[in-house]
Every structure is written in C-alpha cells, then in structure tokens.
Design an enzyme around this catalytic site. Structure first.
Site, mmCIF file in Angstrom:
data_model
loop_
_atom_site.group_PDB
_atom_site.id
_atom_site.type_symbol
_atom_site.label_atom_id
_atom_site.label_comp_id
_atom_site.label_asym_id
_atom_site.label_seq_id
_atom_site.Cartn_x
_atom_site.Cartn_y
_atom_site.Cartn_z
ATOM 1 N N SER A 95 0.871 -1.178 0.000
ATOM 2 C CA SER A 95 0.000 0.000 0.000
ATOM 3 C C SER A 95 0.908 1.228 0.000
ATOM 4 O O SER A 95 2.128 1.107 0.152
ATOM 5 C CB SER A 95 -0.940 0.002 1.214
ATOM 6 O OG SER A 95 -0.195 0.152 2.414
ATOM 7 N N LEU A 109 -3.345 1.513 7.052
ATOM 8 C CA LEU A 109 -3.743 2.630 6.200
ATOM 9 C C LEU A 109 -3.106 2.563 4.814
ATOM 10 O O LEU A 109 -1.989 2.076 4.651
ATOM 11 C CB LEU A 109 -3.358 3.961 6.849
ATOM 12 C CG LEU A 109 -4.055 4.311 8.165
ATOM 13 C CD1 LEU A 109 -3.594 5.673 8.660
ATOM 14 C CD2 LEU A 109 -5.576 4.276 8.022
ATOM 15 N N HIS A 120 3.621 -4.969 2.846
ATOM 16 C CA HIS A 120 3.097 -5.565 4.074
ATOM 17 C C HIS A 120 3.542 -7.008 4.249
ATOM 18 O O HIS A 120 3.864 -7.434 5.361
ATOM 19 C CB HIS A 120 1.562 -5.520 4.067
ATOM 20 C CG HIS A 120 0.994 -4.155 4.174
ATOM 21 N ND1 HIS A 120 0.681 -3.564 5.377
ATOM 22 C CD2 HIS A 120 0.689 -3.234 3.216
ATOM 23 C CE1 HIS A 120 0.189 -2.351 5.167
ATOM 24 N NE2 HIS A 120 0.195 -2.128 3.860
ATOM 25 N N LEU A 122 5.220 -10.670 2.078
ATOM 26 C CA LEU A 122 5.671 -11.544 0.989
ATOM 27 C C LEU A 122 5.594 -12.961 1.530
ATOM 28 O O LEU A 122 6.154 -13.261 2.592
ATOM 29 C CB LEU A 122 7.109 -11.203 0.583
ATOM 30 C CG LEU A 122 7.895 -12.273 -0.195
ATOM 31 C CD1 LEU A 122 7.273 -12.547 -1.543
ATOM 32 C CD2 LEU A 122 9.348 -11.860 -0.360
ATOM 33 N N TYR A 166 16.433 -9.842 2.576
ATOM 34 C CA TYR A 166 16.031 -8.603 1.920
ATOM 35 C C TYR A 166 17.237 -7.784 1.459
ATOM 36 O O TYR A 166 17.155 -7.061 0.467
ATOM 37 C CB TYR A 166 15.119 -7.802 2.838
ATOM 38 C CG TYR A 166 13.733 -8.406 2.936
ATOM 39 C CD1 TYR A 166 12.891 -8.434 1.831
ATOM 40 C CD2 TYR A 166 13.277 -8.975 4.131
ATOM 41 C CE1 TYR A 166 11.636 -9.013 1.904
ATOM 42 C CE2 TYR A 166 12.012 -9.555 4.214
ATOM 43 C CZ TYR A 166 11.195 -9.569 3.089
ATOM 44 O OH TYR A 166 9.949 -10.148 3.161
#
Length: 205
Positions: A95, A109, A120, A122, A166
């Site tokens: 988002s 949000l 948010h 994976l 990451y």
C-alpha cells in the site's frame, strides 16, 4: 489498455504448448507460470498461504483476511501474485505511505498521495519454498514499481533473521522500526525506486 499488458516482466514466463485432443483439436490450457496483480477474489487463497507461512513462525499474520480484502479493494495495483497453472503459489501485498518511516498506522492505512510503497507481506506456498521464488517475485515487484510514476521507494519491516534475505534483494536497513506487534520487534528496510522517465527510456515501460 491495462497497465499490466504493457509491462513485459509481468507477462507469463512461458506458456505451455496447447495440447491436442485425440481428434486433433487444440485444448485450452492455463499458463504454466503467470504474474498478475491480485483482486479481492484472491483474498482467501492469499490468507491460506500467509497463515501457514507466518503462524508457525511468529504466531500471527501480518495481514488478517479482512485486512487483505481491505488492501486488495483499495490498491490492488500494489499487489502481485505468482500463479502456476492457475494456482496461487506466492504473493506480495503493498500500500502507499506518506512519511519517511513506518508507524503503527501504516499497518492498516493506504495513503493515496504517498510516494513510498509499504510492502506488508511476501509469502510463498509451503510446497514451493526453497526454490528461489521469493527472490524472483520481489525482483519482479520492484521492476513493476519502477514503472509506476508515483513510486519513489519501497519500505518494509521484518524480523532480524530475515534482514539478509532482503539485503540480497537490494534493501538497506534503516534501523529498528517503531512498529511493534505484541512482543515482536522489527528492522525497517528501504529500497529506492527510480523515476518513471528513466525506466521508460531503459526498460520499455
């Protein structure tokens, strides 16, 4: 023309050759591998994969079913699913966020005028793990974000043991995240997203 139809890296990796029936007529087959944005109709499949992936590790899910539906209704263009013969095997849900760092409010949000894409979750289906699918999906997602004119960077928060994964995907650690979930603490990570004009010149977007 939809945005996805113009992005070559979201098209299927390959399609199986159409099978022939005994009478020689071709029979329709689903793409062997396909990438596309998710829709609210995919929410249950998404949640089943996420629940199995996270509850066994942390005891909770980043997004619950109603939250998955919430984001897939508000900003489906910031999600990406990997489908094998029509079956969801891995996904990302994001988002928009409008601040430098994530806060507790970022968990629920979507800020339509934001320039940071908050990733948010994976997750990869258990039968497809240890095959590099998470890295491939993240690479494709980041390529996709580079073709969105409003996206400037990607943000995520993860537990410390996931930081090396990451980092290999090109993210850098920003330090401890102010967001907490129960007793869990997180590291916040960032990946720059290049401008739309650059990508149009260099990647065919």
């Amino acid at each position: 023309m939809s945005m996805l139809s113009t992005l070559p890296f979201l098209k299927p990796i390959h399609l199986r050759s159409p099978r022939s029936s005994p009478g020689g007529q071709r029979r329709h087959t689903l793409p062997a591998s396909e990438f596309r944005c998710l829709s609210p109709e995919d929410a249950v499949s998404v949640f089943e994969i996420e629940r199995e992936a996270f509850i066994s590790v942390s005891g909770d899910c980043p997004l619950h079913l109603d939250e998955i539906r919430h984001f897939l209704n508000l900003c489906p263009e910031l999600s990406l699913g990997w489908f094998e013969e029509g079956r969801l095997v891995a996904f990302i849900i994001g988002s928009l966020w409008d601040q430098d760092r994530l806060s507790q409010a970022a968990l629920t949000l979507h800020k339509p005028r934001g320039t940071a894409v908050h990733i948010h979750v994976l997750a990869v289906h258990r039968t497809f793990r240890q095959q590099g699918k998470g890295s491939i999906l993240m690479w494709r997602y980041l390529q996709y974000l580079r073709c969105l004119p409003f996206a400037r960077r990607a943000l995520l928060m993860c537990e410390e043991f996931l930081v090396p994964f990451y980092q290999k995907c090109g993210f850098e650690a920003l330090g401890p995240c102010e967001v907490t979930v129960g007793e869990l603490a997180f590291i916040e990570m960032q990946h720059p997203v290049r401008g739309h004009a650059f990508m149009r010149r260099n990647s065919g977007c």
